[in-house]
Motif scaffolding. Sequence first.
Motif: not given
Length: 600
Positions: A533-537, A522-525, A495-500, A591-593
Amino acid sequence: MLSRDRKWFLVIGIICAMIMTSISAWQPQTANAASPSASKVDAVLVVDVSNSMNTSDPGKIGNEAMKMFIDMLSTQNDKVGIVAYTDVVQREKALLNITSEADKQELKAFIDGLNRGAYTDTSVGVKEAIRILQDGKTAGHAPMIVMLADGNNDFNKTTGRTESQSEQDMAKAVAEAKNSGVPIYTIGLNADGKLNKNKLADIAQQTSGKSFITSSADDLPNILSEIFASNLKLKVVPLQSITANGNYQDVTVTVPNDSVLEANISIMSSKPVDARLIDPSGNTKPIPSSDVLLSKSKSYSLIKLLKPVAGDWKLQVKGVRQDQIDINLVFNYDLELKLDAPPAQSYKKGDSVQIRSYLTSNNQQFQDQELYANMNAVLKVKDLDSGTTNEVSLTNAGDAFTGSYTIPDEHDYELSVRAEEKSFYRETQPITISAKAGAGSGTNTGTTQTAAPAEKSNLLPLILAGLGLLVLLIAAFFIWKAVKKANRGFVGQIVLEIRDENTGEKTYPQYKKLNTFRGKFNLHQLLQLAPEFSGTDKVVFTPANQDRIMVRSTPEITIEKSGRAVDTGSGLELKNGDRLTIPLASVDKTILLEFISVNS
């Protein structure tokens, strides 16, 4: 590959398992199955969080009911999941094994974090609840669904969804629940008088559940007590209803004996209440303390006494003057009811079956005559040929329940005993007997002794047959291991949530199924390869044992768990319900996971 030692350990384990299986197949089966564990459930709480609930349930009584349900459960391995739905599943939580108050707090925090959204489709919530139960069920636990809703649908016209389609999906879900033995209890929330009570009643009736209606939190103890009585072998004992005078007022709480595992005291009031507790010896017990737990919500307080000593406890309650305060008590006993196996499983018409049933604690017969004195018991007889059921009153002998039953026809019968008093009930596992011609002798005399040598002679062929299959099993096992390692998949979802971090706003939860991935991802996928969010790979997930996953990342990515940064360079194993926070300073977002394992 497995090490040499592990291979031999595996071979020995398979041989032992084969031999034990053979022996268990040879051993004669007893008529009386073991009693089920007391008061253990797999429950999914389903709540409508659509905007219509702003008028149907403006005070969020549904949330209060769910939290009170959780608080009244024991801290000993009940399992609870949650589904919040609109016309889609907004948020969900897989079955969580409750082993501590912290687990309950996690569930209640999840409930407090639920938000409301547009549109409604009640079939969505029921279908998802059944899936969660199927994925996380535990042998020996009683499955159940508690649904809190107004029963009305409101579809998004752009999707083309119709009432007919929803009704068809609901019918399939209800049929699946019925066939799986899952009762659905519906609590209709009716603050605006627009409740679709017939629909909710029909869902409950078809699945052998019950339907309730409320617009007030004051109704919750009685509603939950009926649900508990059907599934948890508990009953609510109304203690006292008082009108507060601004001072401490005494209420007596009697713990009848030392077999009480927990005593739950619920104090219902819409205004603040203070409470003090004095044990039977006259000593004040701090609230909370190691053996006195306290849970509070906006409409209730719940005091849980763990293994309380028998006797009269004094509860002192202080409320706001003229406030109506309702106090109820629920006991959870460490008691089971056993039915002695009749002297035979085969009878003829007119034979009398002698019945003896009694309470046990820790597999020992319980002989507290004071508890027995307040109990009544009946023998429940189900004719398996005609489907009819009748009850025969049993005699309370002081330390057991006794009686007899005369076989009326040449049929098969299922026997069980139910015993109850005002604060709890217990029921034995059923025993089946036959009175059909040719079914066997009416007594066991000599039968076992005559058959035993022949049965024992069958033991050696069973073992040899098992050993004969051993080579095939070992070969199949290692082939399976090799294939599995080469193409190992995932279970569950993230479950993903994104907080600004600039506005504090969070996106709606996104549920990402993992069964489409193999080997690693990976997370980027999961974030759909969004460029920002390219760094999340650099955050990589691989399968782990017991349906868990392993997360690894490079040092430049900060990963937090429970508010602390953790080292994931060598791998961090995530089990069901584990949550991670991944702040991304470059884009001022976090990113909240949460990992949800479907088989946990």
